[in-house]
Scaffold this motif. Structure first.
Motif, PDB file in Angstrom:
ATOM      1  N   TYR A  24      18.455  77.336  -0.716  1.00 18.87           N
ATOM      2  CA  TYR A  24      19.381  76.237  -1.011  1.00 18.87           C
ATOM      3  C   TYR A  24      20.601  76.154  -0.105  1.00 18.87           C
ATOM      4  CZ  TYR A  24      16.789  75.283  -5.258  1.00 18.87           C
ATOM      5  OH  TYR A  24      15.803  74.951  -6.146  1.00 18.87           O
ATOM      6  N   LYS A  27      19.303  75.489   6.188  1.00 17.93           N
ATOM      7  CA  LYS A  27      18.615  74.263   6.609  1.00 17.93           C
ATOM      8  C   LYS A  27      17.274  74.094   5.894  1.00 17.93           C
ATOM      9  CE  LYS A  27      17.078  71.842  10.731  1.00 17.93           C
ATOM     10  NZ  LYS A  27      16.886  71.882  12.173  1.00 17.93           N
ATOM     11  N   TYR A  30      18.661  73.061   1.991  1.00 16.70           N
ATOM     12  CA  TYR A  30      19.947  72.426   1.666  1.00 16.70           C
ATOM     13  C   TYR A  30      19.817  70.904   1.679  1.00 16.70           C
ATOM     14  CZ  TYR A  30      24.737  70.892   1.697  1.00 16.70           C
ATOM     15  OH  TYR A  30      25.905  70.268   1.360  1.00 16.70           O
ATOM     16  N   HIS A  31      20.442  70.302   0.680  1.00 13.75           N
ATOM     17  CA  HIS A  31      20.582  68.840   0.682  1.00 13.75           C
ATOM     18  C   HIS A  31      21.914  68.515   0.041  1.00 13.75           C
ATOM     19  CE1 HIS A  31      20.016  64.583  -0.135  1.00 13.75           C
ATOM     20  NE2 HIS A  31      19.103  64.630   0.809  1.00 13.75           N
ATOM     21  N   ILE A  32      22.580  67.531   0.580  1.00 15.12           N
ATOM     22  CA  ILE A  32      23.916  67.158   0.114  1.00 15.12           C
ATOM     23  C   ILE A  32      23.923  66.793  -1.377  1.00 15.12           C
ATOM     24  CG2 ILE A  32      23.743  64.725   0.778  1.00 15.12           C
ATOM     25  CD1 ILE A  32      26.729  65.051   1.724  1.00 15.12           C
ATOM     26  N   ARG A  33      22.809  66.268  -1.899  1.00 14.50           N
ATOM     27  CA  ARG A  33      22.757  65.877  -3.316  1.00 14.50           C
ATOM     28  C   ARG A  33      22.066  66.926  -4.197  1.00 14.50           C
ATOM     29  NH1 ARG A  33      21.283  61.052  -0.795  1.00 14.50           N
ATOM     30  NH2 ARG A  33      19.157  61.303  -1.513  1.00 14.50           N
ATOM     31  N   SER A  34      21.691  68.051  -3.614  1.00 14.34           N
ATOM     32  CA  SER A  34      21.053  69.109  -4.394  1.00 14.34           C
ATOM     33  C   SER A  34      22.086  69.810  -5.260  1.00 14.34           C
ATOM     34  CB  SER A  34      20.382  70.127  -3.471  1.00 14.34           C
ATOM     35  OG  SER A  34      20.033  71.279  -4.204  1.00 14.34           O
ATOM     36  N   SER A  37      22.391  73.392  -4.183  1.00 11.28           N
ATOM     37  CA  SER A  37      23.039  73.589  -2.887  1.00 11.28           C
ATOM     38  C   SER A  37      24.548  73.423  -2.979  1.00 11.28           C
ATOM     39  CB  SER A  37      22.517  72.569  -1.866  1.00 11.28           C
ATOM     40  OG  SER A  37      21.171  72.821  -1.537  1.00 11.28           O
TER      41      SER A  37
END
Length: 124
Positions: A24, A27, A30-34, A37
């Motif tokens: 998480y 790369k 990871y995601h900005i909306r996770s 994360s």
């Protein structure tokens, strides 16, 4: 918010936390909306489950069930316990040797696609 995966990662973190961090917080996952994360889940997200234990009626499931879990996942016991409650001969639990929880997210060398296809072709 309850907090996502701890960051920075403590040196003495349990292995499963290190596994989540490696997914998480890099790369790889990871995601900005996770929620994992970043800031995490709302503390009240799970309140709807308080009055309905998830496995209460699992022994009534008549449909085919295929459960896949990593042998080294910290929650492997949960799938084993859940599987014990299922009835019928159209159920299968597949434990993937040496796999951790996040391996089954995206590790194409670990995910048993051939077994999934075989199960679906047999029961669905």
């Amino acid at each position: 918010m309850a907090g996502g995966v701890v960051d920075p990662l403590p040196k003495d973190a349990p292995q499963f936390v290190k596994d989540y961090y490696a997914y998480y917080k890099t790369k790889r996952g990871y995601h900005i909306r996770s929620l994992n994360s970043n800031k995490g889940w709302n503390k009240t997200s799970a309140l709807s489950f308080i009055n309905m234990p998830i496995l209460t009626y699992s022994n009534e499931i008549k449909n085919a069930v295929f459960m896949i879990h990593g042998e080294k996942a910290h929650s492997c016991y949960f799938s084993k316990d859940a599987f014990k409650k299922l009835k019928g001969d159209n159920k299968e639990l597949l434990i993937i040797p040496n796999a951790v929880h996040v391996d089954l997210y995206d590790n194409l060398n670990v995910i048993p696609f051939h077994k999934i296809v075989e199960f679906y072709n047999k029961y669905l």
